[in-house]
Enzyme design. Structure first.
Site, PDB file in Angstrom:
ATOM      1  N   ARG A  15       0.812  -1.221   0.000  1.00  0.00           N
ATOM      2  CA  ARG A  15       0.000   0.000   0.000  1.00  0.00           C
ATOM      3  C   ARG A  15       0.851   1.279   0.000  1.00  0.00           C
ATOM      4  O   ARG A  15       0.362   2.370  -0.225  1.00  0.00           O
ATOM      5  CB  ARG A  15      -0.947  -0.010   1.212  1.00  0.00           C
ATOM      6  N   GLY A 139      -7.709  -4.997  12.945  1.00  0.00           N
ATOM      7  CA  GLY A 139      -8.603  -6.072  13.385  1.00  0.00           C
ATOM      8  C   GLY A 139      -9.455  -5.605  14.557  1.00  0.00           C
ATOM      9  O   GLY A 139      -9.048  -4.752  15.343  1.00  0.00           O
ATOM     10  N   LYS A 349      33.736  26.676   2.668  1.00  0.00           N
ATOM     11  CA  LYS A 349      33.954  25.233   2.671  1.00  0.00           C
ATOM     12  C   LYS A 349      35.340  24.941   3.204  1.00  0.00           C
ATOM     13  O   LYS A 349      36.294  25.601   2.786  1.00  0.00           O
ATOM     14  CB  LYS A 349      33.806  24.694   1.247  1.00  0.00           C
ATOM     15  N   SER A 403      37.911  44.685  -1.611  1.00  0.00           N
ATOM     16  CA  SER A 403      36.763  44.149  -2.344  1.00  0.00           C
ATOM     17  C   SER A 403      37.201  43.532  -3.664  1.00  0.00           C
ATOM     18  O   SER A 403      38.137  44.014  -4.309  1.00  0.00           O
ATOM     19  CB  SER A 403      35.763  45.272  -2.636  1.00  0.00           C
TER      20      SER A 403
HETATM   21  C1  UD1 Z   1      -2.151  -6.608  11.484  1.00  0.00           C
HETATM   22  C2  UD1 Z   1      -3.118  -7.458  12.290  1.00  0.00           C
HETATM   23  C3  UD1 Z   1      -4.350  -6.625  12.641  1.00  0.00           C
HETATM   24  C4  UD1 Z   1      -3.892  -5.417  13.428  1.00  0.00           C
HETATM   25  C5  UD1 Z   1      -2.844  -4.609  12.643  1.00  0.00           C
HETATM   26  C6  UD1 Z   1      -2.292  -3.533  13.517  1.00  0.00           C
HETATM   27  C7  UD1 Z   1      -2.841  -9.748  11.507  1.00  0.00           C
HETATM   28  C8  UD1 Z   1      -3.385 -10.829  10.671  1.00  0.00           C
HETATM   29  N1  UD1 Z   1      -3.531  -8.604  11.516  1.00  0.00           N
HETATM   30  O1  UD1 Z   1      -2.796  -6.221  10.263  1.00  0.00           O
HETATM   31  O2  UD1 Z   1      -5.247  -7.368  13.448  1.00  0.00           O
HETATM   32  O3  UD1 Z   1      -5.007  -4.604  13.728  1.00  0.00           O
HETATM   33  O4  UD1 Z   1      -1.750  -5.471  12.256  1.00  0.00           O
HETATM   34  O5  UD1 Z   1      -1.232  -2.867  12.878  1.00  0.00           O
HETATM   35  O6  UD1 Z   1      -1.817  -9.944  12.155  1.00  0.00           O
HETATM   36  N2  UD1 Z   1       4.538  -9.143   8.125  1.00  0.00           N
HETATM   37  C9  UD1 Z   1       5.525 -10.097   7.988  1.00  0.00           C
HETATM   38  N3  UD1 Z   1       5.273 -11.222   7.287  1.00  0.00           N
HETATM   39  C10 UD1 Z   1       4.070 -11.467   6.694  1.00  0.00           C
HETATM   40  C11 UD1 Z   1       3.053 -10.485   6.834  1.00  0.00           C
HETATM   41  C12 UD1 Z   1       3.317  -9.346   7.552  1.00  0.00           C
HETATM   42  O7  UD1 Z   1       6.630  -9.925   8.514  1.00  0.00           O
HETATM   43  O8  UD1 Z   1       3.929 -12.512   6.090  1.00  0.00           O
HETATM   44  C13 UD1 Z   1       4.831  -7.923   8.885  1.00  0.00           C
HETATM   45  C14 UD1 Z   1       4.700  -6.656   8.061  1.00  0.00           C
HETATM   46  O9  UD1 Z   1       5.936  -6.314   7.474  1.00  0.00           O
HETATM   47  C15 UD1 Z   1       4.261  -5.649   9.080  1.00  0.00           C
HETATM   48  C16 UD1 Z   1       3.525  -6.473  10.127  1.00  0.00           C
HETATM   49  O10 UD1 Z   1       3.898  -7.821   9.916  1.00  0.00           O
HETATM   50  O11 UD1 Z   1       5.366  -5.010   9.690  1.00  0.00           O
HETATM   51  C17 UD1 Z   1       2.005  -6.340  10.020  1.00  0.00           C
HETATM   52  O12 UD1 Z   1       1.618  -6.724   8.725  1.00  0.00           O
HETATM   53  P1  UD1 Z   1       0.489  -5.944   7.939  1.00  0.00           P
HETATM   54  O13 UD1 Z   1       0.314  -6.597   6.636  1.00  0.00           O
HETATM   55  O14 UD1 Z   1       0.770  -4.502   7.977  1.00  0.00           O
HETATM   56  O15 UD1 Z   1      -0.755  -6.310   8.854  1.00  0.00           O
HETATM   57  P2  UD1 Z   1      -2.044  -5.441   9.044  1.00  0.00           P
HETATM   58  O16 UD1 Z   1      -2.917  -5.584   7.852  1.00  0.00           O
HETATM   59  O17 UD1 Z   1      -1.670  -4.085   9.437  1.00  0.00           O
HETATM   60 CA    CA Z   2       0.199  -2.778   9.443  1.00  0.00          CA
END
Ligand code: UD1
Ligand code: CA
Length: 450
Positions: A15, A139, A349, A403
């Protein structure tokens, strides 16, 4: 009780619509992930484990050995991400703090409360929640009629009634380690084909285990950065926190909203900062200075009572009582001793200007050592570059540069010497001598001025 943090940073961050991994997008000049990393380090006192995947090499290179790294490949969700750290951490910690690298506003205060709440509780997990009308895609936290936690439902799977819930999952949890490693094996595949960390809450509840939530006191702390709108929001809040702290420490900000102070900066008491001023990198500003408006100061040191108006400074040193601007530019290695005055349209500089030296109008000084009480006339140019090499100019005490003098380096001008207006100086000038013309010749020895 040993606590280790796992920081999730493997996601693509689609995003953001960027070729830069989301967690490296800068906030006040530093990668977003560094904020989470530093907060975790302070709370756990152990090196955090960072789960990386998308842009892993770039993320590692940017954050260095502040963390240990595990690779998640492919990225099958937040539950799957935590699981990648299991082999490294099993048996190493009693408590595991899990947080995401896209939550840069979380404070050590909140994280400490969360860890303490889990450690003084018998259940397998404590989660962080926030009460907010702006869901930002978070969530929803489901509770039974008695207020007991039931489950977390992701926005995409929520019913209209669930979407109306104001308690949201911040995505930060503290777990009993042994339970975490075991329960992760039981996380089901989601309808989106991912393993959600959030399902652990439902698993604990089904096992009949006590779970608890801690509500963050400041809802701004729970802003997660998923797109560039959130990035700008987070930046504004971080900036506001820093500005408020400086105002409470005795610094006047005429307009905090247009004052940009990065986290590594130090500022002395009674300094006044006018609008549209940027203090960046490792900048140190003394007491009772006046900075701005319209000023950029990066990686520079300023003494007390300096005045900098509408100017740009980088890797420069100003001793006490220096005043510069408007429209001055100090580049790497500019060192202005006590009481130096530098007016408009000057550039310096790699040069030292001795105490009390004045350079009032449009001049260039490069690769030079200038003594005390020197006057550099308008339009003077230090011709330091011959097209191949840079050369040094040395100017003694009390020299008067007329100057529009061209000083062709390498060159030495002795104490008390003068150059006539419009001279092109190509040879050394002895002390107390007057040199004029093109090329300049010494025409007479002067009485010592006292
Ligand atoms: C997640 C939570 C959601 C919460 C929100 C808060 C889950 C399923 N959902 O959603 O309930 O309200 O965070 O910020 O956990 N990441 C990985 N590996 C992956 C997927 C994600 O390392 O396979 C990392 C991302 O880089 C990120 C973090 O996990 O730093 C959260 O992932 P993101 O996809 O942003 O989750 P949200 O949709 O925000
Ligand atoms: Ca997030």
């Amino acid at each position: 009780m040993k606590t280790i943090a796992i920081i999730l940073a493997a996601g693509q961050g689609t995003r953001m619509r960027s070729s830069l991994p989301k967690v490296l997008h800068p906030l006040l000049g530093r990668p977003m992930a560094l904020y989470t990393l530093e907060a975790a380090l302070q709370v756990t006192a152990a090196r955090p484990v960072m789960v990386v995947g998308h842009g892993a090499d770039q993320v590692r290179a940017a954050l260095g050995d502040l963390a240990d790294y595990v690779i998640q490949e492919p990225q099958l969700g937040t539950g799957h991400a935590v699981q990648q750290a299991a082999d490294l951490l099993r048996g190493q910690a009693d408590t595991v703090l899990v947080l995401a690298a896209d939550m840069p506003l979380l404070t050590t205060h909140t994280l400490t409360r969360l860890v303490q709440a889990q450690q003084s509780h018998h259940g397998p997990l404590t989660m962080l929640t926030v009460l907010s009308d702006q869901s930002r895609g978070f969530g929803r936290v489901l509770r039974d009629p008695h207020g007991r936690l039931l489950a977390i439902v992701e926005q995409a799977q929520a019913t209209p009634e669930q979407l109306a819930i104001r308690e949201l999952n911040v995505g930060v949890y503290c777990f009993a380690a042994a339970w975490l490693w075991e329960a992760l094996e039981r996380v089901p595949l989601s309808p989106k084909g991912e393993y959600y960390l959030t399902d652990l809450l439902g698993i604990a509840v089904q096992d009949g285990l006590p779970v608890q939530a801690l509500v963050v006191e400041e809802s701004a702390e729970a802003i997660g950065v998923n797109n560039r709108l959130h990035l700008a929001e987070a930046e504004a809040i971080l900036r506001q926190r820093i500005n408020q702290a400086w105002m409470l420490a005795g610094v006047t900000l005429i307009d905090p909203a247009s004052t940009y102070i990065e986290p590594g900066v130090q500022i002395g008491q009674d300094t006044v900062i006018w609008p549209n001023t940027y203090l960046q990198g490792h900048t140190v500003v003394g007491a009772a200075c006046t900075l701005g408006p319209n000023t950029i100061i990066r990686d520079s040191q300023l003494g007390d009572r300096c005045e900098v108006l509408a100017s740009v400074l980088e890797k420069a040193v100003l001793e006490d009582d220096v005043d510069i601007g408007p429209f001055a530019r100090l580049r790497t290695g500019a060192h202005l001793a006590q009481g130096v005055h530098m007016g408009n349209f000057g550039e310096i500089k790699n040069a030292y200007l001795g105490p009390g030296t004045k350079m009032g109008h449009f001049s260039y000084v490069g690769d030079a050592t200038i003594g005390p009480q020197v006057n550099i006339g308008a339009g003077t140019v230090f011709c330091n570059y011959d097209g191949e090499h840079k050369h040094h100019t040395e100017i003694g005490a009390g020299v008067f540069i007329g100057s529009d003098t061209m000083l062709v380096a390498p060159l030495k001008i002795g104490d008390g010497a003068r150059t006539g207006a419009g001279s092109v100086v190509t040879k050394d000038v002895p002390e107390n001598s007057l040199a004029v013309g093109i090329p300049a010749r010494v025409i007479r020895k002067m009485e010592k001025r006292d």
